[in-house]
Design a protein around this motif. Structure first.
Motif, mmCIF file in Angstrom:
data_model
loop_
_atom_site.group_PDB
_atom_site.id
_atom_site.type_symbol
_atom_site.label_atom_id
_atom_site.label_comp_id
_atom_site.label_asym_id
_atom_site.label_seq_id
_atom_site.Cartn_x
_atom_site.Cartn_y
_atom_site.Cartn_z
ATOM 1 N N TYR A 216 46.624 22.136 87.025
ATOM 2 C CA TYR A 216 46.611 20.893 86.241
ATOM 3 C C TYR A 216 45.429 20.833 85.269
ATOM 4 C CZ TYR A 216 47.399 15.983 85.097
ATOM 5 O OH TYR A 216 47.666 14.818 84.420
ATOM 6 N N ASP A 217 44.231 21.104 85.758
ATOM 7 C CA ASP A 217 43.057 20.959 84.898
ATOM 8 C C ASP A 217 42.976 22.059 83.846
ATOM 9 O OD1 ASP A 217 42.074 18.586 86.001
ATOM 10 O OD2 ASP A 217 41.032 19.651 87.601
ATOM 11 N N ILE A 218 43.391 23.275 84.190
ATOM 12 C CA ILE A 218 43.334 24.342 83.202
ATOM 13 C C ILE A 218 44.363 24.116 82.098
ATOM 14 C CG2 ILE A 218 44.821 25.867 84.578
ATOM 15 C CD1 ILE A 218 41.984 26.946 82.190
ATOM 16 N N VAL A 219 45.519 23.561 82.444
ATOM 17 C CA VAL A 219 46.503 23.283 81.386
ATOM 18 C C VAL A 219 46.066 22.078 80.549
ATOM 19 C CG1 VAL A 219 48.152 21.691 82.503
ATOM 20 C CG2 VAL A 219 48.982 23.408 80.909
ATOM 21 N N SER A 220 45.358 21.133 81.158
ATOM 22 C CA SER A 220 44.817 20.005 80.398
ATOM 23 C C SER A 220 43.826 20.494 79.350
ATOM 24 C CB SER A 220 44.106 19.018 81.334
ATOM 25 O OG SER A 220 44.984 18.527 82.315
ATOM 26 N N LEU A 221 43.064 21.521 79.704
ATOM 27 C CA LEU A 221 42.073 22.082 78.797
ATOM 28 C C LEU A 221 42.720 22.912 77.688
ATOM 29 C CD1 LEU A 221 39.029 22.668 78.202
ATOM 30 C CD2 LEU A 221 39.284 24.698 79.658
ATOM 31 N N LEU A 222 43.616 23.814 78.065
ATOM 32 C CA LEU A 222 44.156 24.780 77.100
ATOM 33 C C LEU A 222 45.337 24.239 76.303
ATOM 34 C CD1 LEU A 222 43.957 28.085 79.189
ATOM 35 C CD2 LEU A 222 42.314 27.168 77.545
ATOM 36 N N LYS A 223 46.055 23.268 76.864
ATOM 37 C CA LYS A 223 47.137 22.612 76.122
ATOM 38 C C LYS A 223 46.733 21.153 75.896
ATOM 39 C CE LYS A 223 51.104 25.456 77.538
ATOM 40 N NZ LYS A 223 52.533 25.401 77.925
ATOM 41 N N ASP A 224 45.675 21.008 75.173
ATOM 42 C CA ASP A 224 45.017 19.736 74.915
ATOM 43 C C ASP A 224 45.900 18.845 74.037
ATOM 44 O OD1 ASP A 224 43.130 17.760 74.024
ATOM 45 O OD2 ASP A 224 41.502 19.217 74.248
ATOM 46 N N CYS A 225 45.988 17.578 74.387
ATOM 47 C CA CYS A 225 46.801 16.639 73.597
ATOM 48 C C CYS A 225 46.221 16.371 72.212
ATOM 49 C CB CYS A 225 46.943 15.308 74.339
ATOM 50 S SG CYS A 225 47.887 15.401 75.868
ATOM 51 N N TYR A 226 44.984 16.809 71.955
ATOM 52 C CA TYR A 226 44.324 16.487 70.693
ATOM 53 C C TYR A 226 44.138 17.698 69.781
ATOM 54 C CZ TYR A 226 43.345 12.482 73.634
ATOM 55 O OH TYR A 226 43.475 11.407 74.492
ATOM 56 N N VAL A 227 44.449 18.883 70.285
ATOM 57 C CA VAL A 227 44.323 20.095 69.478
ATOM 58 C C VAL A 227 45.260 21.141 70.072
ATOM 59 C CG1 VAL A 227 42.367 20.944 70.861
ATOM 60 C CG2 VAL A 227 42.686 21.778 68.513
ATOM 61 N N LYS A 228 45.873 21.960 69.210
ATOM 62 C CA LYS A 228 46.861 22.922 69.700
ATOM 63 C C LYS A 228 46.585 24.301 69.115
ATOM 64 C CE LYS A 228 51.854 23.542 70.364
ATOM 65 N NZ LYS A 228 53.200 23.039 70.050
ATOM 66 N N TRP A 229 46.736 25.316 69.976
ATOM 67 C CA TRP A 229 46.522 26.701 69.579
ATOM 68 C C TRP A 229 47.809 27.493 69.796
ATOM 69 C CZ3 TRP A 229 42.180 26.377 67.113
ATOM 70 C CH2 TRP A 229 41.206 25.481 67.557
ATOM 71 N N PRO A 230 47.965 28.642 69.119
ATOM 72 C CA PRO A 230 49.169 29.461 69.323
ATOM 73 C C PRO A 230 49.349 29.831 70.791
ATOM 74 C CG PRO A 230 47.924 30.241 67.420
ATOM 75 C CD PRO A 230 47.061 29.223 68.102
ATOM 76 N N ARG A 231 50.602 29.855 71.206
ATOM 77 C CA ARG A 231 50.895 30.096 72.621
ATOM 78 C C ARG A 231 50.292 31.406 73.123
ATOM 79 N NH1 ARG A 231 53.879 28.807 76.968
ATOM 80 N NH2 ARG A 231 54.769 30.510 78.199
ATOM 81 N N GLU A 232 50.340 32.454 72.301
ATOM 82 C CA GLU A 232 49.818 33.744 72.771
ATOM 83 C C GLU A 232 48.324 33.662 73.070
ATOM 84 O OE1 GLU A 232 50.579 33.962 68.248
ATOM 85 O OE2 GLU A 232 51.578 33.175 70.043
#
Length: 334
Positions: A216-232
């Motif tokens: 839960y916490d790692i996905v909150s960090l890496l799939k942040d609701c305020y910034v998005k990065w390429p999936r790879e």
């Protein structure tokens, strides 16, 4: 109109520092009911918090802060507190939110820094923490259907659609509960991690911590609701994080399983978050969060397209939700 709580907070601070020469300035609020102020007194700065006890989990804030500090996670030192009134005087971590240092070039190093507190979460005492159980997860998912679909967009699900929605909920619950469970911050993202003056990271907004899924916490960090990065890039970072966890735990499950847990946990969080952003607008008059809904929904569509069992969500959001959101935005701009 007189602000009685602010007046009371200022009087209380004057007593704590034995002075009436306190400079106080309001800071941007968060999504909850707390208000924050920076105060300057005796050439030192602190953060004063107005946290009404009937709406804020103040006892938990004190408890969780101590649990985290015990394992070396930096949380604001509590200098003074009045639990009856809900007033705090805290250590000042400054203004540098982690999100301000995130860019393509800094991505790996900044997130690696953010992994360090997160890796300590497995050592935090979880006794008497609430369980992120089935009922808890479903309550969160219902925020999406109640506040975003119904209240904000006026979307009513047909009986067939509701059955599909319930099936999606069931799959997300099963995935969350099948994972290893540990201390869960529950809002570990780039606006709740601060770069302190000494370069260390300070963690805030942890009072709603629970015992829950490890991803839960790692996905909150890496799939942040305020910034998005390429999936790879996100998956590379996730696998880097896994490599730093206990190897015996990680090796119990194959990489595909870890990634699916990560993806579905993100979907659960983004469904809840998009509903909360709508609720903040309608219930709490905090409309600036509406702008974060499209990005949050984009994660759901991206993930749902990877797993056929969630095709309903991809179709619902792509054909119904996003067009209605765009229409509302156009109406507001007219």
């Amino acid at each position: 109109m007189q602000d009685l709580r602010f007046d009371g907070l200022l009087q209380w601070l004057n007593k704590q520092f034995d002075t009436d020469n306190i400079n106080i300035e309001a800071l941007d609020g968060d999504a909850g009911f707390r208000r924050y102020f920076r105060i300057h007194v005796n050439e030192e700065s602190y953060i004063a918090v107005d946290a009404p006890p009937d709406t804020c989990n103040n006892a938990s804030f004190i408890d969780i802060a101590q649990r985290m500090r015990t394992v070396g996670v930096k949380t604001p030192q509590i200098h003074h507190v009045d639990q009856d009134n809900g007033w705090f005087c805290l250590e000042d971590f400054g203004n540098e939110l982690l999100i301000r240092s995130l860019n393509e070039a800094s991505l790996a190093s900044v997130y690696q820094d953010a992994f360090e507190p997160l890796l300590s979460f497995s050592r935090i005492n979880t006794q008497q923490l609430p369980d992120f159980d089935e009922a808890f997860i479903v309550r969160e998912l219902d925020i999406f259907s109640e506040w975003l679909l119904d209240k904000h967009l006026g979307i009513s699900l047909s009986e067939q659609q509701n059955d599909a929605w319930q099936q999606c909920q069931s799959l997300l619950v099963q995935s969350a509960l099948a994972q290893p469970q540990q201390f869960m911050h529950r809002d570990y993202h780039s606006r709740n991690i601060m770069r302190c003056a000494d370069g260390s990271l300070g963690i805030i907004d942890f009072q709603d911590a629970v015992l829950g899924p490890i991803t839960y916490d790692i996905v909150s960090l890496l799939k942040d609701c305020y910034v998005k990065w390429p999936r790879e890039k996100v998956l590379d970072l996730f696998l880097c994080y896994l490599a730093q966890l206990d190897s015996k735990l990680v090796e119990k499950y194959d990489e595909k399983q870890w990634i699916k847990w990560f993806d579905l946990m993100g979907m659960q969080r983004h469904l809840k978050a998009s509903g909360i952003f709508a609720r903040l607008h309608h219930r709490d008059n905090k409309s600036h969060y509406l702008k974060d809904i499209p990005l949050t929904l984009s994660y759901i569509v991206e993930t749902a397209n990877l797993y056929s069992e969630f095709s309903f969500l991809s179709e619902l959001i792509s054909t119904d939700v996003l067009p209605k959101l765009n229409n509302k935005r156009v109406e507001c701009n007219d």
